[in-house]
Design an enzyme around this catalytic site. Structure first.
Site, PDB file in Angstrom:
ATOM      1  N   CYS A 142      12.077  14.525  12.833  1.00  0.00           N
ATOM      2  CA  CYS A 142      12.032  13.064  12.734  1.00  0.00           C
ATOM      3  C   CYS A 142      13.330  12.505  12.129  1.00  0.00           C
ATOM      4  O   CYS A 142      14.374  12.601  12.740  1.00  0.00           O
ATOM      5  CB  CYS A 142      10.787  12.601  11.978  1.00  0.00           C
ATOM      6  SG  CYS A 142      10.362  10.876  12.342  1.00  0.00           S
ATOM      7  N   LYS A 163       6.738  -0.572  15.310  1.00  0.00           N
ATOM      8  CA  LYS A 163       6.597   0.839  14.977  1.00  0.00           C
ATOM      9  C   LYS A 163       5.928   1.591  16.122  1.00  0.00           C
ATOM     10  O   LYS A 163       4.912   1.149  16.660  1.00  0.00           O
ATOM     11  CB  LYS A 163       5.771   1.000  13.703  1.00  0.00           C
ATOM     12  CG  LYS A 163       5.633   2.448  13.239  1.00  0.00           C
ATOM     13  CD  LYS A 163       4.810   2.548  11.960  1.00  0.00           C
ATOM     14  CE  LYS A 163       4.711   3.985  11.477  1.00  0.00           C
ATOM     15  NZ  LYS A 163       3.915   4.102  10.229  1.00  0.00           N
ATOM     16  N   SER A 192       5.560   8.709  14.953  1.00  0.00           N
ATOM     17  CA  SER A 192       5.426   7.755  13.854  1.00  0.00           C
ATOM     18  C   SER A 192       6.819   7.407  13.351  1.00  0.00           C
ATOM     19  O   SER A 192       7.363   8.076  12.477  1.00  0.00           O
ATOM     20  CB  SER A 192       4.578   8.350  12.718  1.00  0.00           C
ATOM     21  OG  SER A 192       4.462   7.442  11.645  1.00  0.00           O
ATOM     22  N   HIS A 235       6.445  14.100  15.284  1.00  0.00           N
ATOM     23  CA  HIS A 235       5.785  14.832  14.199  1.00  0.00           C
ATOM     24  C   HIS A 235       4.789  15.845  14.733  1.00  0.00           C
ATOM     25  O   HIS A 235       3.577  15.726  14.522  1.00  0.00           O
ATOM     26  CB  HIS A 235       5.105  13.853  13.246  1.00  0.00           C
ATOM     27  CG  HIS A 235       6.043  13.170  12.313  1.00  0.00           C
ATOM     28  ND1 HIS A 235       6.660  13.813  11.254  1.00  0.00           N
ATOM     29  CD2 HIS A 235       6.498  11.887  12.289  1.00  0.00           C
ATOM     30  CE1 HIS A 235       7.443  12.960  10.610  1.00  0.00           C
ATOM     31  NE2 HIS A 235       7.363  11.788  11.211  1.00  0.00           N
ATOM     32  N   GLU A 237       4.174  18.567  13.571  1.00  0.00           N
ATOM     33  CA  GLU A 237       3.561  19.291  12.448  1.00  0.00           C
ATOM     34  C   GLU A 237       2.368  18.549  11.842  1.00  0.00           C
ATOM     35  O   GLU A 237       1.658  19.121  11.002  1.00  0.00           O
ATOM     36  CB  GLU A 237       4.609  19.541  11.354  1.00  0.00           C
ATOM     37  CG  GLU A 237       4.867  18.401  10.392  1.00  0.00           C
ATOM     38  CD  GLU A 237       5.705  17.252  10.943  1.00  0.00           C
ATOM     39  OE1 GLU A 237       5.980  16.312  10.189  1.00  0.00           O
ATOM     40  OE2 GLU A 237       6.082  17.293  12.134  1.00  0.00           O
ATOM     41  N   ARG A 249      -3.109   3.256   5.063  1.00  0.00           N
ATOM     42  CA  ARG A 249      -2.149   2.865   4.020  1.00  0.00           C
ATOM     43  C   ARG A 249      -1.425   1.588   4.428  1.00  0.00           C
ATOM     44  O   ARG A 249      -1.264   0.656   3.637  1.00  0.00           O
ATOM     45  CB  ARG A 249      -1.141   3.996   3.799  1.00  0.00           C
ATOM     46  CG  ARG A 249      -0.044   3.703   2.786  1.00  0.00           C
ATOM     47  CD  ARG A 249       1.150   4.603   3.043  1.00  0.00           C
ATOM     48  NE  ARG A 249       1.761   4.335   4.347  1.00  0.00           N
ATOM     49  CZ  ARG A 249       2.581   5.181   4.976  1.00  0.00           C
ATOM     50  NH1 ARG A 249       2.844   6.366   4.447  1.00  0.00           N
ATOM     51  NH2 ARG A 249       3.114   4.851   6.147  1.00  0.00           N
TER      52      ARG A 249
END
Length: 306
Positions: A142, A163, A192, A235, A237, A249
């Protein structure tokens, strides 16, 4: 084969419960083989979560791996207990005289800043240069991938209009690549990020190879043979709930934040998400480690000299 990590690392109990083979330090010294030494420069806010994610993928391979956790020298982690950082992490300046078969550099929550405004950018540049003499294979994830192609190839990052968050389809473009061994023609992984680097900016003489991309989110995986690096812009992972954790969040401070795309069943954030990328995450890390193992010198001190 198992992954060797510190006995008291929180990831140990999590991975053992999942069936990942974890080797205690005392047991590792009794095996008459050289483990692959892999460093993890963890720039993510929740260090414990990220170190567990990476250790899980490294520990699923058939080779013994010794994991060293690394932090930026002067950057103070605000979201991880200080005693955890002191117990398990080494400042980069304390390990930069060592050699590693592999080195993983994670994303960081600074992607909307110009690189030069990141407080640890000067040290980050030194880390990238150091990998060329002290690391056999590097995997940048990333923000680290964006930073690496900027540092080595001058490729800029661009703000996205919104985003990119969700699980997006990706296309395997070079199935003959050893890093894509076993990959499907297309697959889905989490994205992300607020920024992107563009395929059109790849310098013609860079040697960069686009291994995976997406019609929706652009570049996903670049092979950088000249720098013995892979650049993963997404991402792979992530845990099953990572995007959900980020979303819940975000809506605390930005109630209009959009639900991650193609993630919650029926786009209903009340329903538990399903993991559709786990197998390709294991394939990528397994292939990366296999390529590392096939070519790294047995005498680790010869890394960077052959």
């Amino acid at each position: 084969m198992p992954i060797k990590i510190p006995d008291d690392l929180p990831a140990t109990s999590v991975l053992e419960a999942e069936g990942v083979m974890v080797m205690r330090e005392a047991d590792a010294v009794r095996q008459d083989i050289r483990p692959l030494r892999i460093g993890l420069l963890n720039l993510m806010p929740n260090k414990v979560t990220t170190e567990t994610q990476i250790a899980r993928l490294l520990g699923a391979t058939p080779l013994q791996v010794e994991l060293t956790l690394v932090r930026m020298t002067n950057h103070v982690a605000r979201h991880t207990p200080a005693d955890h950082m002191l117990s398990f992490y080494c400042p980069w300046e304390e390990v930069n005289d060592q050699r590693f078969d592999g080195f993983v550099i994670t994303g960081a929550p600074v992607e909307r800043l110009p690189f030069e405004e990141v407080t640890y950018w000067d040290e980050m540049r030194r880390v990238f240069d150091w990998t060329q003499s002290h690391v056999h294979r590097t995997l940048n994830i990333c923000w680290a991938a964006q930073a690496a192609v900027y540092h080595f190839h001058g490729m800029k990052k661009y703000d996205l209009p919104a985003k990119a968050s969700g699980v997006f389809r990706q296309r395997s473009l070079v199935l003959a690549s050893p890093y894509l061994r076993g990959f499907s023609d297309d697959f889905a992984i989490p994205v992300s990020r607020w920024t992107e680097v563009r395929k059109s900016d790849i310098p013609a003489d860079s040697g960069l190879k686009v291994l995976v991309d997406s019609t929706e989110t652009g570049l996903c995986l670049l092979d950088d043979p000249r720098h013995r690096s892979l650049h993963m812009f997404n991402h792979v992972e992530y845990d099953t709930t990572s995007l959900a954790d980020e979303y819940f969040r975000d809506i605390q401070v930005q109630p209009e934040a959009k639900v991650p795309v193609n993630y919650f069943p029926g786009d209903d954030a009340k329903r538990p998400p399903e993991n559709r990328w786990r197998s390709h995450a294991h394939l990528l890390f397994g292939n990366w480690i296999n390529e590392m193992y096939q070519s790294t010198p047995y005498d680790i001190e010869r890394i960077g000299k052959v």
